[in-house]
Design an enzyme around this catalytic site. Structure first.
Site, PDB file in Angstrom:
ATOM      1  N   LYS A 189       0.810  -1.218   0.034  1.00 59.83           N
ATOM      2  CA  LYS A 189       0.118  -0.009   0.017  1.00 59.83           C
ATOM      3  C   LYS A 189       0.870   1.318   0.038  1.00 59.83           C
ATOM      4  CE  LYS A 189      -1.874   2.975   3.233  1.00 59.83           C
ATOM      5  NZ  LYS A 189      -2.006   4.176   2.302  1.00 59.83           N
TER       6      LYS A 189
ATOM      7  N   GLU B 255       9.972  15.354  16.069  1.00 59.20           N
ATOM      8  CA  GLU B 255      10.282  15.249  14.726  1.00 59.20           C
ATOM      9  C   GLU B 255       9.339  16.084  13.868  1.00 59.20           C
ATOM     10  OE1 GLU B 255       9.221  11.465  12.368  1.00 59.20           O
ATOM     11  OE2 GLU B 255      11.185  11.746  11.436  1.00 59.20           O
TER      12      GLU B 255
ATOM     13  N   CYS C  60      13.132  10.692   7.180  1.00 61.00           N
ATOM     14  CA  CYS C  60      13.248  10.003   8.531  1.00 61.00           C
ATOM     15  C   CYS C  60      14.784  10.053   9.263  1.00 61.00           C
ATOM     16  CB  CYS C  60      12.770   8.533   8.335  1.00 61.00           C
ATOM     17  SG  CYS C  60      13.817   7.737   7.240  1.00 61.00           S
TER      18      CYS C  60
ATOM     19  N   GLU D  96      10.280   0.611  10.214  1.00 60.85           N
ATOM     20  CA  GLU D  96      11.273   1.691  10.128  1.00 60.85           C
ATOM     21  C   GLU D  96      10.512   3.185  10.276  1.00 60.85           C
ATOM     22  OE1 GLU D  96      13.333   4.665   9.198  1.00 60.85           O
ATOM     23  OE2 GLU D  96      12.912   4.247   6.987  1.00 60.85           O
TER      24      GLU D  96
END
Ligand code: NDP
Length: 505
Positions: free
Chosen positions: A194, A404, A305, A270
């Site tokens: 997906k 983040e 990331c 991850e």
């Protein structure tokens, strides 16, 4: 690897007119509408205009895709095929992706606002390279024979998990797909994948090329649609044996819960990061350091990331470092992603841009000082642009240094001693990447060892290449690594076969 020339804006505009975007689900080797016929619109983030209408999959479509993948897994059309054949098909696929570099790169630029120089010059070649690398390993990895007692032959072999699910993000749509598909398919699994809703289009084209390369029907299936519907249905599905996810830590946690509540599928996560870049006082080549530091945080609009979002600088060199960074940023034009000179394109969508701007405001409220950037620009384009932003006077306990941001925002934090630098670097819930700059080998080795991060670059922003694993500590990752032969392990089960030999008569 052949290099694809970056198209000029005129060439891109001509190509857009010819683009054929199939935005339906890809299941059992064919494109089809969602079971209920639903679709959703996507937007070009550089213009704010609608780009495509994508099939909006549901749990029923996940069931259909898993059923197709299960049939293909059970009849062995892929897993039992000679590994050399699998290799050949996947290498052909990589070649087709590479040959379509301009088309796929253009699709990603339109879909995600990424600069064309990055998509055509880096992302698509790396996508092909990743699939080719894993494909080439398919017929080169051996099992083992255990040191069993006399009269016994004990083998340790790896077998595919079966049906692998993959849920991937929008920041590197093709590359993240390849990081999952390369090792999962090379090891003989079938896959249901997906894409992120904002960026479904390149993967659909890549899947179509897979069919052309000879990947059998049912082996690779793509279900587009919302994460909280399609992603959750995959996470809970009893027919999926392993699930690889890249995205936010929050959603990653759900996949672990759903695995626990369903079939204990293997889960590989991850996740996010708040990676430090440490600059020690013996650095003299500030220009080179600044060039690397800028890539670490501003590459891909900071939507990365492993972005080096915290710059920990020794107090004695801070002024030189900031001057060098400001000079470096003159070489980072922000603007039309179709312009080959652009290095910073558009943020993925309006709500994400607003979230990033809110963080900048928050930082200022906490006492940070904006020394460059800080506001939305190029509003007249209709797109979502934020220039490189540097926040000075940040303390590591501020929210801008802990959360983040996933945007082009660098927080600058001072330190005095090596111990303090390491303590600040590790004072985060994340542990994905880190870089450090020093000319002293002792400092380099000591600090690299002390950093709690999965990938450490010394005198460079470095994620390694296909030969090295990528993954994080703490809330940055769980269950395995992408890239390298380590990735093959995570898509396979280990089987022991203990063969008792009858004594010689
Ligand atoms: P998400 O984690 O929300 O999305 C990543 C993938 O998960 C997408 O395919 C998404 O689908 C899917 N998803 C979203 N919600 C669910 C759910 N409830 N159940 C199952 N699947 C779901 O990340 P975002 O794209 O929203 O970005 C938010 C933050 O995630 C970023 O600010 C960043 O911190 C982090 N992130 C990290 C990335 C990385 O490379 N490690 C990449 C992208 C984001 P859909 O697109 O349909 O929502």
């Amino acid at each position: 690897m052949t290099e694809t020339a970056i198209p000029s804006p005129d060439e891109s505009r001509a190509a857009i007119a010819d683009l054929r975007l199939d935005a339906r689900l890809f299941i059992d080797g064919e494109f089809r509408e969602a079971a209920d016929g639903a679709r959703f619109g996507t937007v070009n983030p550089a213009t704010g205009e609608q780009l495509a209408e994508v099939a909006k999959g549901s749990a029923a479509d996940v069931d259909a895709a898993v059923a197709a993948a299960r049939r293909a897994a059970d009849d062995g059309r892929w897993s039992r095929r000679n590994p050399a054949d699998r290799k050949q098909i996947l290498v052909r696929w990589a070649d087709l992706i590479e040959a379509s570099g301009r088309e796929i790169g253009l699709i990603e630029t339109l879909d995600a606002g990424k600069p064309i120089t990055d998509t055509v010059g880096l992302d698509v070649p790396e996508t092909a390279n990743c699939i080719r690398w894993h494909a080439e390993a398919a017929d080169k990895l051996y099992g083992q024979v255990a040191p069993a007692p006399e009269g016994v032959v004990a083998t340790i072999t790896r077998e595919p998990l079966g049906v692998v699910g993959a849920v991937i993000p929008w920041n590197y749509p093709a590359q993240m797909a390849a990081w999952k598909l390369g090792p999962a398919l090379a090891t003989g699994n079938t896959v249901v994948i997906k894409p992120a809703s904002t960026t479904s289009l390149s993967l659909l084209r890549i899947a179509e090329l897979g069919r052309e390369a000879g990947i059998p029907d049912g082996v690779l299936n793509v279900v587009t649609g919302p994460g909280d519907v399609v992603g959750e249905a995959m996470g809970r599905h009893p027919g999926i044996d392993g699930l690889a996810f890249t995205g936010s830590t929050e959603v990653g946690r759900h996949f672990l819960t759903w695995s626990a509540e369903s079939n204990l599928k293997r889960v590989l996560l991850e996740l996010g990061g708040k990676s430090p870049q440490l600059v020690f006082p013996d650095v003299t080549d500030f220009a080179s350091m600044a060039a690397n530091a800028a890539i670490a945080i501003f590459w891909n609009m900071g939507e990365n990331c492993s972005a080096g979002s915290r710059l920990l600088v020794h107090r004695s060199v801070k002024d030189q470092v900031l001057e060098a960074l400001k000079a470096e940023l003159e070489q980072w034009p922000v603007g039309d992603p179709l312009d080959p000179a652009t290095r910073i394109g558009a943020m993925i969508n309006r709500s994400h841009m607003e979230k990033v701007l809110d963080h900048i405001e928050l930082g200022m409220g906490e006492g940070a000082r904006v020394i460059t950037g800080g506001e939305q620009i190029l509003r007249d384009t209709g797109g979502f642009f934020i220039p490189p932003t540097i926040l000075d006077n940040v303390r590591n306990d501020m929210r801008v240094a802990q959360e983040e941001i996933f945007g082009p925002v660098l927080s600058v934090i001072e330190f005095e001693t090596e111990e303090e630098a390491v303590r600040l670097a590790n004072d985060t819930v994340y542990g994905l990447a880190a870089s450090l700059y020093t000319r002293d080998l002792n400092v380099a080795h000591r600090v690299a060892r002390d950093l709690r991060a999965g990938v450490v670059g010394v005198n460079a922003y470095a994620e390694g290449d296909m030969t090295t694993p990528f993954g994080g500590y703490k809330l940055s990752g769980f269950g395995g690594h992408d890239k390298s032969v380590h990735a093959h392990d995570q898509y396979t089960e280990t089987k022991t076969t203990w063969i008792q030999l009858a004594p010689r008569t």
